[in-house]
Design a protein around this motif. Structure first.
Motif, PDB file in Angstrom:
ATOM      1  N   ARG A 198       0.822  -1.199   0.000  1.00 16.61           N
ATOM      2  CA  ARG A 198       0.000   0.000   0.000  1.00 16.61           C
ATOM      3  C   ARG A 198       0.863   1.259   0.000  1.00 16.61           C
ATOM      4  N   ALA A 202       0.394   3.871  -3.111  1.00 14.86           N
ATOM      5  CA  ALA A 202      -0.621   4.878  -2.809  1.00 14.86           C
ATOM      6  C   ALA A 202      -0.137   6.274  -3.146  1.00 14.86           C
ATOM      7  N   ASP A 206      -1.988  10.031   0.820  1.00 13.22           N
ATOM      8  CA  ASP A 206      -2.719   8.866   1.339  1.00 13.22           C
ATOM      9  C   ASP A 206      -1.776   7.948   2.107  1.00 13.22           C
ATOM     10  N   ALA A 210      -2.534   6.908   5.969  1.00 16.35           N
ATOM     11  CA  ALA A 210      -3.171   5.582   6.068  1.00 16.35           C
ATOM     12  C   ALA A 210      -3.041   5.024   7.476  1.00 16.35           C
TER      13      ALA A 210
END
Length: 254
Positions: A198, A202, A206, A210
């Motif tokens: 991620r 990302a 973000d 996160a």
């Protein structure tokens, strides 16, 4: 004598003789550059205050081709990033980032994308949590320099996860069957594997926001171990950060 100009970040320095300083920059157009700043340590030096660690500026130097060290003509500050030097935790995490760049890149090897990532990360650290910024940076830094860990299968046998007890080794994941006999493997949880993917893909903002919970602490351990394997020894910034945390805990108890 060739003239070089580029925006750059100060990523290291040390004293030379009575008044000079050797400074290492990571520049957008030339990659890692080391040079001598003459009289930089004198009270009235033209470099006064400009060669602090993490500073972003416009570098001008002369390359004589007679030495690996260039002659620094001037360095005009664009972003002093002074807040990074006001807090030991920020200093440690920012140092972890620049040490990663210093150890994983070669002299005079331009990497515009990595330069942009470093500057963006250092500027983000002035307003965002230092630990999260550093984790996001190192995750993307190892990708940028060609050392992305493989996370979709075991690097030894090709089996695909999930594994009951996955580990991270040279190049990526190692399954349970292949782990015995391989030195220096680091346990990694399924949630940490997902988080790495991620943070890697990302959008920047973000990635910084996160929710990771305890997984963020695990990612720091995993990335420190992975960097250690890549550069051959533990990053010096890791030891500094551990000492900062130890002193913080001791102070809280006092």
């Amino acid at each position: 004598m060739a003239l070089g100009k580029s925006v750059a970040v100060v990523i290291g320095s040390f004293a030379l003789g009575e008044s000079d300083r050797v400074v290492t920059f990571f520049s957008r157009d030339f990659g890692k550059v080391r040079g001598v700043a003459k009289a930089a340590r004198r009270p009235r030096s033209r470099f006064s205050g400009s060669l602090e660690l993490f500073t972003v500026g416009q570098l001008v130097f002369f390359d004589t081709d007679r030495s690996d060290l260039v002659r620094i003509d001037h360095f005009d500050v664009l972003h002093p990033l002074a807040r990074l030097r006001d807090d030991l935790e920020r200093i440690g995490h920012a140092a972890w980032m620049i040490e990663s760049v210093a150890r994983l890149t070669a002299e005079r090897d331009p990497h515009v994308g990595l330069y942009a990532l470093l500057v963006r990360s250092l500027r983000s650290m002035e307003r965002a949590a230092a630990g999260r910024v550093a984790v996001c940076f190192v995750t993307r830094c190892v990708d940028a320099v060609g050392h992305r860990p493989r996370l979709d299968s075991c690097v030894e046998c090709g089996r695909r996860p999930p594994f009951p007890r996955a580990r991270l080794g040279d190049g990526g994941l190692v399954c349970d069957a292949c782990a015995p006999g391989l030195p220096g493997l680091v346990p990694i949880s399924p949630s940490a594997i997902v988080a790495l993917e991620r943070l890697r893909t990302a959008a920047w903002e973000d990635a910084l926001s996160a929710p990771l919970g305890r997984t963020e602490g695990e990612l720091k351990i995993v990335l420190e171990a992975y960097l250690t394997r890549l550069i051959g020894h533990p990053p010096r910034a890791t030891k500094f950060l551990r000492e900062v945390r130890r002193l913080s805990v001791t102070g809280d108890r006092g």
